[in-house]
Design a protein around this motif. Structure first.
Motif, short mmCIF file in Angstrom:
data_model
loop_
_atom_site.label_atom_id
_atom_site.label_comp_id
_atom_site.label_asym_id
_atom_site.label_seq_id
_atom_site.Cartn_x
_atom_site.Cartn_y
_atom_site.Cartn_z
N SER A 149 1.07 -1.29 0.34
CA SER A 149 0.36 -0.13 -0.08
C SER A 149 0.55 1.39 -0.13
N LEU A 203 -4.37 1.11 -1.44
CA LEU A 203 -4.74 0.32 -0.25
C LEU A 203 -4.58 -0.98 -0.94
N ILE A 207 -6.67 -4.43 4.03
CA ILE A 207 -6.85 -3.72 4.75
C ILE A 207 -7.85 -4.03 5.70
N LEU A 228 -4.13 0.56 9.48
CA LEU A 228 -2.39 0.64 8.72
C LEU A 228 -1.18 0.11 9.21
N LEU A 231 -1.67 -3.17 9.29
CA LEU A 231 -1.67 -4.00 7.86
C LEU A 231 0.16 -4.55 7.70
#
Ligand code: G1P
Length: 282
Positions: A149, A203, A207, A228, A231
């Motif tokens: 991302s 993204l 996510i 995030l 992630l």
């Protein structure tokens, strides 16, 4: 490319103007902010847009719909531009029933976005960038092997860190960081750095699982910055600098400054407006 535009926020910093009108419909000159955002998404290659709305947000749908009562005005340049914009993309609307945060709003689009990498542009932020900002993120992502991302960042002043998600990590190449630390709206003095998340994201579909595993954070809301961070422990998350300007219209001072800047540049009356403004400030 699919693009998600969260526009479900309550606009509480703009009350009472936003009591029955979405803050994304506030005009900057003669266009509502949401139109600038949709223009950027389309110019970046977005051909399937999902706007996440909520209660009191129906005007967003109406703005991009036909209005036969206004057919006499269909030839006006502004109306033609809006019509051609609406023609160039497919717009979907999904309602977030409970305003539980930015990440929760994005989660509402999971079934539609599916397993693809997708763009996110905040519904209350105008980016004037060339190439368009989301396109710059897509180009970075391709250069990184089309993995992970990429989120747009810019340096923010120390006294402003509490207004932003702040990221940090090693700089891999000029203007590109591999994100290791993310904090949503840190207190002054507790920020891990000065790189602020500006509200444009590319993204990975990972996510969605990360959002589901993210507890409520700042303000009791499920924050995208926190998701995030989850992630980033599983797959790369990059932060990218960009060229161009960003205009956040989230409160009345920012909104007014944006209008003044745009008015000064207006080809029709910009120079007249400049003279008037100079007279006001002496
Ligand atoms: C959101 C994000 C924040 C980001 C900001 C940019 O906050 O949560 O991480 O820095 O947008 O405008 P908001 O401004 O919606 O409170």
């Amino acid at each position: 490319m699919k693009v998600v535009i969260p526009a479900a926020g309550l606009g509480s910093r703009f009350l009472p103007a936003t009591k029955s009108m979405p803050k994304e419909m506030l005009p900057v000159m003669d266009k509502p902010v949401i139109q600038y955002v949709v223009e950027e998404a389309v110019a970046s290659g977005g051909d399937d847009l999902t706007i996440v709305t909520g209660r009191s947000k129906r005007a967003l749908e109406d703005h991009f719909d036909l209005n036969p009562e206004l057919s006499a005005f269909a030839g006006l340049p502004g109306m033609q531009a809006l019509e051609s914009l609406s023609d160039r993309t497919t717009l979907h609307f999904v309602r977030q029933r409970n305003p539980r945060g930015l990440a929760d709003a994005i989660l509402c689009t999971e079934r539609h976005v599916g397993g693809e990498t997708f763009g996110v542009l905040l519904g209350d932020t105008i980016n004037l960038c060339d190439p368009p900002l989301l396109r710059q993120l897509v180009d970075r992502w391709h250069a990184l092997g089309s993995k992970g991302s990429v989120i747009a960042v810019e340096p923010v002043a120390a006294e402003k860190v509490s207004d932003y998600g702040i990221v940090d990590g090693p700089e891999r190449s000029p203007g590109l960081w591999e994100v290791r630390t993310l904090v949503e709206k840190p207190k002054p003095g507790e920020a891990p750095g000065n790189l602020g998340i500006t509200g444009a994201y590319l993204l990975s579909p990972g996510i969605f699982a990360a959002i589901r595993q993210t507890p409520a954070g700042h303000h009791g809301e499920v924050q995208l910055t926190d998701a995030l961070r989850v992630l980033s422990t599983r797959e790369p998350v990059y932060a990218a600098a960009f060229s161009g300007r960003r205009y956040d219209i989230g409160d009345r001072e920012l909104w007014l400054k944006t209008n003044v800047e745009f008015a000064l540049r207006d080809p029709e009356f910009g120079s007249r407006f400049r003279v008037w403004l100079q007279g006001q400030v002496g």
